[in-house]
Design an enzyme around this catalytic site. Sequence first.
Site, mmCIF file in Angstrom:
data_model
loop_
_atom_site.group_PDB
_atom_site.id
_atom_site.type_symbol
_atom_site.label_atom_id
_atom_site.label_comp_id
_atom_site.label_asym_id
_atom_site.label_seq_id
_atom_site.Cartn_x
_atom_site.Cartn_y
_atom_site.Cartn_z
ATOM 1 N N HIS A 17 1.150 -0.753 0.227
ATOM 2 C CA HIS A 17 -0.573 -0.190 0.182
ATOM 3 C C HIS A 17 1.245 1.636 0.082
ATOM 4 C CE1 HIS A 17 -3.880 -2.032 1.859
ATOM 5 N NE2 HIS A 17 -4.075 -1.892 0.305
ATOM 6 N N CYS A 25 -2.098 2.892 9.671
ATOM 7 C CA CYS A 25 -3.385 1.830 8.176
ATOM 8 C C CYS A 25 -4.019 2.181 9.708
ATOM 9 C CB CYS A 25 -2.616 0.472 8.419
ATOM 10 S SG CYS A 25 -1.035 0.332 7.797
HETATM 11 N N1 ARG Z 1 -3.461 -7.327 6.290
HETATM 12 C C1 ARG Z 1 -4.220 -6.263 5.663
HETATM 13 C C2 ARG Z 1 -4.073 -6.430 4.204
HETATM 14 O O1 ARG Z 1 -3.523 -6.936 3.599
HETATM 15 C C3 ARG Z 1 -2.905 -4.841 6.497
HETATM 16 C C4 ARG Z 1 -4.039 -3.649 5.635
HETATM 17 C C5 ARG Z 1 -2.892 -1.996 6.148
HETATM 18 N N2 ARG Z 1 -3.248 -1.311 6.211
HETATM 19 C C6 ARG Z 1 -2.692 0.126 5.330
HETATM 20 N N3 ARG Z 1 -3.305 0.891 5.389
HETATM 21 N N4 ARG Z 1 -1.704 -0.233 4.955
HETATM 22 O O2 ARG Z 1 -4.619 -5.494 3.676
#
Ligand code: ARG
Length: 292
Positions: free
Chosen positions: A190, A284
Site C-alpha cells: 500500500h 493503517c
Molecule cells: N492485512 C491487511 C491487508 O493486507 C493490512 C492492511 C494495512 N493497511 C494499510 N493501510 N496499509 O490488507
Amino acid sequence: MNRPRTGHEHHAARRPRRTTPMTARVASQRRFLMCRPSHFGVSYSINPWMHPEKPVDGALALAQWTRLRDLYRELGHTVEEIAPLPGLPDMVFAANGATVVDGKVLGARFRHAERTAEGPAYLSWFREQGWSELLWPEHINEGEGDYLLAGRRLLAGTGFRTDPRSHAEAQEFFGVPVTSLTLVDPEFYHLDTALAVLSDDEIMYYPQAFTPGSRAVLRELFPDAVQATAEDAAVFGLNALSDGRHVLLPESATHLIGELRRRGFEPIGVDLTELLKAGGSVKCCTLELRGR
Ligand code: ARG
C-alpha cells in the site's frame, strides 16, 4: 557579508539553508476514525507480513491500539470509533475503509474477498453519521491505504491493491489533482507503507518501493523529502501519521525519528508490533475525516 551591490539583491537574497526551521512546527487539529481490534487476528495471508501459523496476542494488540487512540486524544485530536464486525480481522485498519476529502467520501472496494465486506461497512458508518456526499466506487481502491493527501494533491498508489483506473475516478470525484505512483515491492503493498505526508508540502518515503518513473516524480514534487533507509521501511517506519508537528510512527524507526527531529518535528514512537503481524501500523489504523 559584504557583497558588491548588483541591484538585484532582492532576487539574489538567499536564506542560508538550515536543518531546523526558523518557525516552530504547528499542529493542526484532526478528526480520525478508528476501529477497535476486538476481532483482530491473522487467519489468512494477503501480504508477505501475514503468517497465520504465528500466534497473535489479542490482548496486547488491543492495549497497543488503545495507547495509539489515547495518544491522539492527548494531542487534542478527535477520534471516532466504528464498531468492529466479527469475521473481519483486518477491519482494525481503518485507513483502508474510505478516502475523505472536503467532506466527500469515496468508498473502498477491496482487492481480496477476505476484506470485501469492510467497504460497505465503512460506507454505512458514514451514511449513518450524516455524511451525504458518498460514492460507491466503480474501481478497486483500498482507501487511504493508497490515497494520501498532501496539501491539495492526492498521491495515489497502485501496483498491488488499488486499480490505476480508480485514480481517475478519485480525481473526478474530489476535483483535486491525483498523482499516480506505482509500487514494486510486495512488502510495501500500500502507498502508506512506503510514503507518509508530513505537512502540506513535505513527505518521507522509501524510494526503492517505487518504479524508477515514480521515484523521479517524487523527486520532482518533493526535492527535500526525507528518505527512509531499508531498516526504517522494514519496521514500517513510513506508516506514520503527522499533524504538522507531531509525527506518530513505529518506535523502532530510529533513523527516521532522528531525521524528523532534525527537521523540527516532534516524533512520537509507538509500539504496534502485534498489528504489524498483519502488515499494518500507525497510519493503517487511522482514517482521517476531512471537512464537514
Ligand atoms: N492485512 C491487511 C491487508 O493486507 C493490512 C492492511 C494495512 N493497511 C494499510 N493501510 N496499509 O490488507
